[in-house]
Design an enzyme around this catalytic site. Structure first.
Site, PDB file in Angstrom:
ATOM      1  N   ASP A 175       0.856  -1.180   0.000  1.00  0.00           N
ATOM      2  CA  ASP A 175       0.000   0.000   0.000  1.00  0.00           C
ATOM      3  C   ASP A 175       0.894   1.232   0.000  1.00  0.00           C
ATOM      4  OD1 ASP A 175       0.045   1.114   3.041  1.00  0.00           O
ATOM      5  OD2 ASP A 175      -0.059  -1.066   3.109  1.00  0.00           O
TER       6      ASP A 175
ATOM      7  N   GLU B  39      -7.432   3.824  12.533  1.00  0.00           N
ATOM      8  CA  GLU B  39      -6.322   3.472  13.409  1.00  0.00           C
ATOM      9  C   GLU B  39      -6.106   4.564  14.442  1.00  0.00           C
ATOM     10  OE1 GLU B  39      -2.250   4.314  11.526  1.00  0.00           O
ATOM     11  OE2 GLU B  39      -3.439   3.749   9.755  1.00  0.00           O
TER      12      GLU B  39
END
Length: 290
Positions: A89, A180
């Site tokens: 990513d 997150e």
């Protein structure tokens, strides 16, 4: 500033990745202390409070993970239950990626940061998202969540409007939500566990309504347990993209019996973060096709 030439060798890429993470660790510590000092107990979009400016060029899938959970420096176990397919990513920090080199080194899928909050779009998104597709990778877009800035619905709409779409072309993964640790303050963004679950649900349902796919959820087991109360209600609809920088994926969040993707390291062979899809390439194709 992001480099515009990031097709470096793996060792050079690894070295470059560490500098912003050290800056981010310092910034996160300062921001957390400041947030606690001013008592950011409630979401600013609801309470009318003031939050610090964002630094979206430093926010990406896993940008807060090592600061909070560390990394043990080990490679994934060689003998995993099923075939694992490597991928990566990337975000604006990687700049223009040499996708032909990435594919030659073994990557078969990629997630690309598209948006953050309701104001930011990745300036390298087109090169990264279209470039990975043209090189033969199956790719998808992800959104970095800021749940204290605006509603899940608002951020989902911003995301879908700026790259977070999906089509059944066999080469596009479901849109993904990166949820997150807060890089700007309190771990759970000042939301209660029930409010966080509602925020994620609103984001997920809006993406599903607009694209026909429930988003992949990127998180860590520790953050999910802390900030959602280890809510088990998403496992039936949303693929899990879990982060843990260790030799094994470890305990998963409640509701999921297996991970779809494991982000196992924040540097390595490929630019950006290193991932393993929990299956052979044909299973990535199946996920892409819905």
């Amino acid at each position: 500033m992001p480099s515009t030439s990031r097709s470096a060798s793996p060792s050079r890429t690894t070295g470059l990745r560490q500098r912003p993470r050290r800056r981010l660790a310092t910034f996160a510590a300062v921001a957390t202390a400041a947030a606690l000092a001013v008592g950011l107990a409630a979401p600013a979009h609801a309470a009318g409070g003031h939050l610090p400016p964002i630094h979206p060029e430093l926010d990406f899938a896993g940008s807060t993970v090592a600061v909070h959970e560390g990394r043990d420096g080990t490679a994934p176990l060689a003998a995993l239950a099923v075939t694992q397919t490597p991928g990566l990513d990337v975000a604006s920090y990687q700049g223009n990626v040499n996708w032909s080199s990435v594919r030659a080194n073994g990557a078969r899928f990629a997630y690309v940061k598209a948006t953050e909050g309701t104001t930011y779009t990745n300036p390298y998104f087109a090169q990264q998202y279209n470039g990975s597709y043209n090189a033969g990778l199956i790719r998808g877009a992800y959104h970095f969540a800021l749940p204290d800035r605006s509603s899940g619905t608002a951020q989902a709409n911003w995301f879908v409007d700026h790259g977070g779409g999906w089509s059944r072309d066999g080469k596009t993964l479901p849109p993904a939500l990166d949820i997150e640790y807060n890089p700007y303050g309190a771990t759970c963004y000042g939301l209660t566990q029930s409010a966080m679950v509602s925020w994620i649900r609103s984001f997920s349902n809006t993406v599903h309504t607009r694209t026909g796919r429930y988003p992949t959820l990127y998180t860590t087991t520790n953050w999910w347990s802390t900030c959602t109360g280890n809510n088990a209600s998403f496992g039936a609809t949303n693929p899990l993209w879990v982060a843990r920088y260790a030799s094994a994926v470890g305990t998963l969040p409640a509701g999921w019996s297996y991970q779809t993707i494991w982000q196992h390291a924040d540097s390595g062979t490929f630019p950006g973060d290193q991932n393993l899809f929990n299956g052979a390439f044909d299973r990535i194709q199946a996920l892409a096709n819905g």
